[in-house]
Design a protein around this motif. Structure first.
Motif: not given
Length: 440
Positions: A107-131
């Protein structure tokens, strides 16, 4: 009836310890569900922001789809951890715990796949694009500098051409003075030397005209790079900056191609090959056979020298062409979610926060499991009546009284005193009055 032995001091301490832990768990249960709901909702909000960055359309349907996905994520996280918070601490066998641990890992793997990477995109998405933009600028800078280096190396062939041209001019002067063929003046040998000297002079002038073009292209490329660097750090939405960055990248790619075409190495190589192959031999103008023979021998020597110099010039041009070219660089627009994954090593704190907000309840599951195990250990060896709390004892007495009242009001209990003794059993004693169950 055997009398039960009283609890030992160790068992009494264990029971008190278990009751204390149960009191803490009772208090914690009052807000654990609310806390889990808050974590689930927070994760859903960041998931919504991450999903919104992936959708190209900004219409109502896209917004509804993002909301639906984020709500589904919040509900899934809440239900999943609620199951584990209730069931995992309750199971006692190692097999059951291993099974639930496996389910928690899946279940933790499923949560990371469906949510965590999107949370990371919301937290650092703009900085990652700038990178990503910064990395692209570095790639383009390397390609521009490498192409300019090759072009400058090709322009350096101008000195080799000038040296060969000067050598033929010097030979022609010597021939004019009579030092080569022995015939002073501007005869056949002089014309051959001047012919090749003029060809090399034209090539040298052509190479010289390329130098300002190379310099201007390199300067323009640096200006474009400067603008691209500014776009990576300018304030404002990164999506708008990415559009202009893409335009500048197209300009720079075309300029690098043009700079690559300004290299004169292929031109010098072809000119060197033609230098010895295309010689127009003039008619020998010696006044007698001996002079014409001397002119012919000198021209033969000149042609040998010409072939050697042409081979040297050709090798120099081939060396320039053999230099490893700049790697092809193409800017590819990328979404914030993809950028976070591509440059994950640069945003470890954001990834850690995005995963922690989803998997923090796993720590609560382990805490409850340890606490429940300690409660069971404290009650081990104690009788059931020794572990009853005052509230539980009162509830038990109330239940006994309710049973007593129910039995007294039952029809069977009321008929028993009214029944007379049977005739076929005169010796059987009459039943006595029924005694009600007393609460102790």
């Amino acid at each position: 009836m055997a009398q039960r032995e009283p609890m030992s001091e160790t068992q009494a301490r264990g029971v008190r310890y278990a009751r204390e832990l149960e009191g803490h768990l009772t208090w914690l249960d009052t807000f654990s569900g609310t806390a889990l709901g808050v974590l689930a909702v927070a994760s859903g909000i960041y998931t919504y922001l991450g999903v919104s960055s992936l959708l190209d359309d900004n219409g109502a349907m896209s917004a509804f789809a993002a909301i639906a996905y984020s709500v589904a994520v919040s509900v899934g996280i809440f239900v999943f951890w609620s199951y584990l918070l209730r069931l995992f601490p309750a199971v006692r066998t190692a097999r059951a715990r291993m099974g639930l641990l496996g389910a928690m890992g899946l279940g933790s793997i499923a949560i990371i796949a469906m949510s965590s990477w999107l949370n990371a995109a919301a937290l650092a998405g703009s900085a990652a694009v700038e990178q990503h933009l910064a990395e692209t600028v570095q790639d383009y800078q390397g390609a521009l500098e490498r192409t300019h280096e090759i072009a400058l190396s090709a322009q350096g062939l101008e000195r080799d051409v000038a040296r060969v041209r000067q050598s033929f001019e010097d030979l022609s002067e010597q021939e004019a003075a009579g030092s080569l063929s022995g015939l002073a003046g501007r005869g056949a040998v002089f014309r051959v030397l001047r012919q090749k000297s003029a060809e090399l002079g034209a090539l040298e002038a052509q190479i010289a005209t390329q130098t300002p073009l190379v310099n201007d292209a390199f300067a323009e490329g640096n200006q474009i790079l400067s603008r691209m660097r500014a776009l990576t750090v300018e304030p404002g939405p990164v999506e708008a900056r990415s559009v202009e960055f893409s335009e500048q990248a197209v300009r720079l790619a075309g300029l690098i191609t043009r700079l690559r075409q300004l290299s004169v190495a292929p031109l010098v190589e072809r000119a060197a090959q033609d230098l010895a192959a295309s010689v127009v031999l003039p008619e020998l103008d010696g006044s007698n056979e001996a002079q014409r023979g001397a002119q012919g021998a000198t021209i033969t020597s000149v042609l040998e020298v010409l072939a050697q110099r042409a081979a040297t010039l050709e090798r120099a041009a081939q060396d320039v062409q053999a230099m490893p070219p700049a790697a092809d660089t193409t800017y590819t627009p990328i979404s914030s979610a993809d950028a976070v994954i591509l440059y994950a090593r640069n945003f470890v704190p954001s990834w850690a926060g995005a995963i922690a907000i989803d998997l923090l309840p796993a720590v609560l599951v382990l805490i409850l499991s340890i606490t429940q195990g300690a409660i069971r250990s404290g009650r081990e060896g104690a009788a059931v009546e020794d572990t009853l709390t005052l509230a539980e004892l009162r509830a038990a007495l109330a239940a006994v009284r309710d049973v007593d009242v129910a039995m007294q009001e039952s029809p069977a209990h009321k008929r028993a005193p009214a029944e007379a003794p049977r005739a076929d059993a005169p010796d059987e004693p009459a039943p006595g009055p029924v005694t009600s169950i007393k609460s102790t």
